[in-house]
Write an enzyme that holds these catalytic residues in place. Sequence first.
Site, PDB file in Angstrom:
ATOM      1  N   GLU A 463       0.785  -1.248   0.000  1.00 30.18           N
ATOM      2  CA  GLU A 463       0.000   0.000   0.000  1.00 30.18           C
ATOM      3  C   GLU A 463       0.816   1.296   0.000  1.00 30.18           C
ATOM      4  O   GLU A 463       0.236   2.378   0.076  1.00 30.18           O
ATOM      5  CB  GLU A 463      -1.000   0.011   1.177  1.00 30.18           C
ATOM      6  CG  GLU A 463      -2.037  -1.096   1.058  1.00 30.18           C
ATOM      7  CD  GLU A 463      -3.092  -1.077   2.162  1.00 30.18           C
ATOM      8  OE1 GLU A 463      -2.923  -0.349   3.156  1.00 30.18           O
ATOM      9  OE2 GLU A 463      -4.096  -1.811   2.012  1.00 30.18           O
ATOM     10  N   GLU A 560      -7.069  -7.409  -1.743  1.00 35.83           N
ATOM     11  CA  GLU A 560      -7.500  -7.220  -0.347  1.00 35.83           C
ATOM     12  C   GLU A 560      -8.932  -6.706  -0.333  1.00 35.83           C
ATOM     13  O   GLU A 560      -9.260  -5.773  -1.066  1.00 35.83           O
ATOM     14  CB  GLU A 560      -6.633  -6.179   0.387  1.00 35.83           C
ATOM     15  CG  GLU A 560      -5.355  -6.692   0.986  1.00 35.83           C
ATOM     16  CD  GLU A 560      -4.763  -5.694   1.993  1.00 35.83           C
ATOM     17  OE1 GLU A 560      -5.558  -4.978   2.650  1.00 35.83           O
ATOM     18  OE2 GLU A 560      -3.527  -5.636   2.097  1.00 35.83           O
TER      19      GLU A 560
END
Length: 885
Positions: A463, A560
């Site tokens: 991320e 995710e």
Amino acid sequence: MRVPLILLLLLPRLAAPGRAGPRVGSRQCSLRGGWRVRNGNGSLELPAAVPGCVHGALLQRGLMQDPYYRFNDLDYRWISLDNWTYSNEFKVPFDISKWQKVNLIFEGVDTVAEILFNNVSIGKTDSMFRRYSFDVTNVARDVNSLELRFQSAVLYAAQRSRAHSGYPVPPACPPPVQKGECHVNFIRKEQCSFSWDWGPSFPTQGIWRDVSIEAYNVCCLSHFTFSPVYDSTAQVWSVEIESAFDVVSSKPVGGQVVVVIPKLHTQQMYSLELQPGERIVELSVKINKNITVETWWPHGHGDQTGYNMTVLFELDGGLRIEKSAKVYFRTVELVEEPIKGSPGLSFYFRINGFPVFLKGSNWIPADAFQERVTPDVLRLLLQSAVDANMNAVRVWGGGIYEQDAFYELCDELGVMVWQDFMFASAMYPADQGFLDSVRAEVAYQVRRLKPHPSVILWSGNNENEGLLAVNWFQVPPSDLETYVKDYVTLYVANIREVVLEGDKSRPFVASSPSNGAETIAEGWVAKHPNSNHYGDVHFYNYNSDCWNWTVFPKARFVSEYGYQSWPSFSTLEKVSAKGDWSYNSTFARHRQHHVDGNEEMLRQAALHFRLPQGLDPERIFRDTLYLTQVMQAQCVKTETEFYRRSRSEIVAGEGHTMGALYWQLNDIWQAPSWASLEYGGKWKMLHYFARHFFAPLLPVGFEDEAVFHIHGVSDLHEDRNVTLTLTGHSWRSLQPACVQATESLVMKAGTATCLYSEPMGRLLSRCGNCTRRGCVLSFYLSAGRELVSPVNYHFLSSLKDAEGLLKARISATVSQQGDTFAFELETSAVAPFVWLDVGSIPGRFSDNGFLLTEKTRTVLFHPWAPTSTSALEHSLRVTSLADIY
């Protein structure tokens, strides 16, 4: 230096006369035993297990309670803030003086330590993720003392942050709700050990992998790695082998190396000459193209065939060094190419030339204390993934590079691994010392892991590209360029460079989520790295209605996504007291590390279910735990089914989804989280649902503009003729309101296709005048009389509005059938979300959390440890939705 090799004809080998000189070969002894650990001021000293950590030593001696009990993560914070010293005195079981080189080897040190060997400082460690080798030739004796003087990881990280005075590297600290420590991005240590939104803060100190003494003459094999490579032009396999030697002889060392793969009728011999110093030997072993090589396939797509390989180095003076390994042959491609009717590029994996939809979840460390993670613990968790029809896990970048046993199990079970490097949700420094440490870490991990066919992708971080793109940490816009430069330096100029040098057999992406090729085109930080048209996506939305499939991204690959739930009462009971058993207790709030997490679960559940009420707090607590699992399972089911049915279509320019990895597979402690497996391995309702929604053949029902559709999803390699059966049930009756079966339909291999569409109004009127509130639909695929898919269902209204839903009286008779136990269920009424719970008895059911529409049903229980019929009967609790109202 790399050594040239000459391939020899295989002829009978004449014995070479031995040369006079020192004893050849090597000796190694483990230093696992005999360790002690003491605190900073010396007031506490006790035995310590190695591998292990300080917390484990204190626990073993009864000087601390279960660290997971109640509020002990806070009560034991002092342990991580002290500087501990590990010490050992040992006798070497061989004559040190007869060996030219003696090394002290640590497979893993956690984390910052100075090493003293016989009171001489021989080096320092600053990374949990590296193997360290120290030359102790000149200080080693027959009897030796060894000390590791650790510095608190928390204090070291703060110190490194202060030393980075030019500009801050955010985030400084985790959110207060996590009750964690600060500046974890300044230390090469398990990032979540300073806390995460699903885990506690336990920054450990210790020797967390093996430690040994190695002595050798002439030369030593310091590392050995390999990877199979397929030449698609020549249509031939080869095994590329790399061996590193430390040559301590003053003269060149000659000899031969023989590589044998018996089942592939492969035996090749090479001549080599090793000059003094550190030398790299590279071999390319070609497999005869006329020999059939069986490839390794992911679970559900074929066998996991592997071949035994032996590499024998026969060197001057009778020195023999032999390595044995298992070789698996498979190709992996990350396909990024234009899609007709859609902007952007595809993002999917071809394994052995076949497009594979990745079905699975994200892996976090299985315990805050790694010495407790045994191969048996790993097998239980990974077998549970396979039993739920998963074929992939993503080893998330905030944890650890897992132990060898993890990857060996993934190879054996056919579980593909998306492997992050250990950087997560933060910016990182890019000073030379940090970069040098990271380069050594990456080179070591790539060498260690690249022989595993299960590893299909290297990913630079979790991320961090996205955080930069949206300026998550709100750094001054004028400074953003500095952070982008540091980002590219770390992940591209360093990590990517080391990966490409060490392993060209699998793809690399710089971040997750990322836009893949588009991210590269935009200079490694894309403007919108979470785009539905490129790469992979992370998606979380707790405020929208999760039953509404239109809120989910029609992305290329979703790596995710998820929703929280609480673990079962039997799991929480072990780490709590009676006064903790209410949803708003201090304990319940303490255990929740996600901002507003407990309230988010109730808000999402309240959209479709009535929340538990009553006068008994413990009963309400148990019912609320159950309801959060119902909510989580239903939410992730709806979302995953949307991704699976989107694999073959483009709608408004979006689609061709080829991966669904929900967050997360496993838990690190007993707490609310996104996991489908509780700490200890017990299956939550979500995991049982995953077994259905990841099935190889699956019918998916959904509504779009008042039309009900059923899509058939296939992961198979061949077309399949099936019949679709659709049944309507009234909540009031166990007798079906209507049953409809189609003619034979063709399920195309590796696609999602529409099998059935009908306006909902017409369907309801045709089905015994069903109403939305009064009925539920179920459907399945069959071939002949054989069920070839799970029975799926579609709710026509929120269950809090269901009309005629009765409290079902469900009885269970338990009997033993060989190694399993049969639960014969009988119900008085249709019952949604039927949950069978046998408390702490380890094992799993064949199905659970199901919609019970028939009067009787048999469910099997597979125990993981010896148990009995009477124990199961005594522990059994049966709950269905109406029971909590």
